[in-house]
Design a protein around this motif. Structure first.
Motif, mmCIF file in Angstrom:
data_model
loop_
_atom_site.group_PDB
_atom_site.id
_atom_site.type_symbol
_atom_site.label_atom_id
_atom_site.label_comp_id
_atom_site.label_asym_id
_atom_site.label_seq_id
_atom_site.Cartn_x
_atom_site.Cartn_y
_atom_site.Cartn_z
ATOM 1 N N GLU A 188 0.833 -1.203 0.000
ATOM 2 C CA GLU A 188 0.000 0.000 0.000
ATOM 3 C C GLU A 188 0.867 1.252 0.000
ATOM 4 O O GLU A 188 0.596 2.220 -0.739
ATOM 5 N N LEU A 189 1.920 1.270 0.814
ATOM 6 C CA LEU A 189 2.796 2.435 0.895
ATOM 7 C C LEU A 189 3.528 2.666 -0.418
ATOM 8 O O LEU A 189 3.640 3.803 -0.896
ATOM 9 N N ILE A 190 4.027 1.587 -1.022
ATOM 10 C CA ILE A 190 4.771 1.719 -2.276
ATOM 11 C C ILE A 190 3.838 2.104 -3.419
ATOM 12 O O ILE A 190 4.195 2.926 -4.282
ATOM 13 N N ASP A 191 2.639 1.560 -3.439
ATOM 14 C CA ASP A 191 1.660 1.950 -4.453
ATOM 15 C C ASP A 191 1.343 3.437 -4.353
ATOM 16 O O ASP A 191 1.231 4.135 -5.372
ATOM 17 N N LEU A 202 13.663 -0.534 -1.307
ATOM 18 C CA LEU A 202 13.442 -1.244 -0.050
ATOM 19 C C LEU A 202 14.746 -1.800 0.482
ATOM 20 O O LEU A 202 15.455 -2.524 -0.225
ATOM 21 N N GLU A 203 15.073 -1.454 1.721
ATOM 22 C CA GLU A 203 16.215 -2.068 2.393
ATOM 23 C C GLU A 203 15.880 -3.529 2.667
ATOM 24 O O GLU A 203 14.842 -3.831 3.264
ATOM 25 N N SER A 204 16.757 -4.422 2.232
ATOM 26 C CA SER A 204 16.493 -5.856 2.395
ATOM 27 C C SER A 204 17.695 -6.536 3.030
ATOM 28 O O SER A 204 18.830 -6.349 2.587
ATOM 29 N N THR A 205 17.423 -7.325 4.052
ATOM 30 C CA THR A 205 18.498 -8.023 4.767
ATOM 31 C C THR A 205 18.379 -9.539 4.632
ATOM 32 O O THR A 205 19.155 -10.270 5.239
ATOM 33 N N SER A 206 17.416 -10.002 3.834
ATOM 34 C CA SER A 206 17.231 -11.447 3.653
ATOM 35 C C SER A 206 16.553 -11.695 2.313
ATOM 36 O O SER A 206 15.977 -10.777 1.706
ATOM 37 N N LEU A 207 16.610 -12.923 1.865
ATOM 38 C CA LEU A 207 15.941 -13.285 0.621
ATOM 39 C C LEU A 207 14.438 -13.067 0.746
ATOM 40 O O LEU A 207 13.779 -12.626 -0.216
ATOM 41 N N ARG A 208 13.896 -13.344 1.907
ATOM 42 C CA ARG A 208 12.458 -13.142 2.120
ATOM 43 C C ARG A 208 12.085 -11.677 1.925
ATOM 44 O O ARG A 208 11.061 -11.371 1.293
ATOM 45 N N GLU A 209 12.893 -10.768 2.436
ATOM 46 C CA GLU A 209 12.589 -9.340 2.292
ATOM 47 C C GLU A 209 12.731 -8.888 0.843
ATOM 48 O O GLU A 209 11.996 -8.002 0.390
ATOM 49 N N ILE A 214 9.835 -7.273 -4.149
ATOM 50 C CA ILE A 214 9.426 -7.550 -5.528
ATOM 51 C C ILE A 214 7.910 -7.655 -5.615
ATOM 52 O O ILE A 214 7.280 -7.095 -6.522
ATOM 53 N N PHE A 215 7.293 -8.354 -4.657
ATOM 54 C CA PHE A 215 5.838 -8.496 -4.632
ATOM 55 C C PHE A 215 5.161 -7.138 -4.466
ATOM 56 O O PHE A 215 4.111 -6.870 -5.057
ATOM 57 N N ALA A 216 5.761 -6.262 -3.655
ATOM 58 C CA ALA A 216 5.189 -4.931 -3.418
ATOM 59 C C ALA A 216 5.483 -3.970 -4.565
ATOM 60 O O ALA A 216 5.053 -2.827 -4.532
ATOM 61 N N LYS A 217 6.232 -4.438 -5.579
ATOM 62 C CA LYS A 217 6.571 -3.650 -6.759
ATOM 63 C C LYS A 217 7.459 -2.452 -6.423
ATOM 64 O O LYS A 217 7.308 -1.364 -6.984
ATOM 65 N N ALA A 218 8.402 -2.674 -5.502
ATOM 66 C CA ALA A 218 9.410 -1.650 -5.245
ATOM 67 C C ALA A 218 10.247 -1.463 -6.508
ATOM 68 O O ALA A 218 10.511 -2.412 -7.245
#
Length: 263
Positions: A188-191, A202-209, A214-218
């Motif tokens: 919602e925030l990224i949209d 998006l800051e990502s520290t793991s594969l899950r993040e 990607i799902f949030a379309k960053a």
């Protein structure tokens, strides 16, 4: 302006001694609620009619899905700088757009930052909200837009639409979401940011993040220094940034590196 600069500069070291962490979240929520009571969301949105600083990031990266294609060559853009780096046999990161990350600063420190001639400035206002009156960090966005030509990426723990709108009103070109931002609200925030013309990283520290981003379309992913090996899991169409002086072997994938700069 002078009184503000002197008082803010005198308290700078104390105000930014602590980094934002999960324990700070209740204080951040309370602070945003207080700010919204003073200036409600709809009134803040109306102020965009007078906003002299519209976001410019998509002018520099005009087609993000094609920005890494060697067949498309926009003129005089950061993409040109990035491609010249990727085409270099040495992958010399010095050819990437110079990118500095700074914490909120005193107006009297602005000249020092201007002298660095950075193409991108990441303004980290995600400090411990018990110590950081957040509006002071937001004011720095306007300083940078008025006195520099750099693209301004605002780094914060975004937890609500109000923060995203605030960043736009003050002059942000793009947002760097903390990995602590609530995952349930991330899309919602990224949209909303995209709707406003802002680019989202998006800051990502793991594969899950990374997958969540990607799902949030960053539009892009930022990997801290201890997570740079995850770069191989990021689609090449995404903007990719890392901390400086790490992951040299990944240079062919990187768009820019963040160099921490102390004022």
């Amino acid at each position: 302006m002078g009184d503000f600069s002197e008082s803010f500069g005198a308290n700078f070291n104390q105000n930014f001694s602590q980094s934002f962490n999960a324990d700070s979240m209740p204080f951040l929520e309370a602070m945003i609620k207080s700010q919204e009571e003073i200036l409600p969301f709809d009134l803040l949105g109306r102020s965009l009619s007078y906003n002299p600083y519209p976001p410019r990031f998509r002018e520099i990266f005009p087609t993000l899905s094609l920005s890494k294609s060697f067949e498309t060559t926009p003129t005089k853009s950061l993409i040109d700088l990035r491609k010249s780096s990727k085409n270099s046999p040495k992958n010399d990161t010095k050819q990437m757009p110079k990118t500095l990350r700074v914490q909120a600063f005193s107006f009297v420190d602005l000249a020092n930052l201007q002298s660095q001639n950075a193409k991108i400035i990441v303004l980290d206002i995600a400090r411990d909200s018990r110590a950081n009156p957040r509006a002071e960090g937001l004011e720095c966005i306007s300083y940078l837009r008025h006195y520099t030509d750099a693209l301004i990426i605002v780094q914060d723990c975004f937890i609500c639409l109000y923060q995203v709108l605030q960043a736009l009103v003050y002059g942000a070109d793009a947002l760097l979401f903390s990995h602590l931002s609530p995952k349930g609200k991330l899309k919602e925030l990224i949209d909303f940011a995209s709707h406003l013309g802002l680019v989202s990283l998006l800051e990502s520290t793991s594969l899950r993040e990374i997958k969540e981003g990607i799902f949030a379309k960053a539009d892009g992913i930022y990997l801290p220094k201890d997570c740079v090996k995850l770069v191989k899991y990021i689609p090449k169409r995404k903007i990719i940034c890392i901390d400086a002086k790490v992951g040299a072997e990944c240079g062919n994938y990187i768009d820019f590196v963040l160099e921490d700069f102390a004022l």
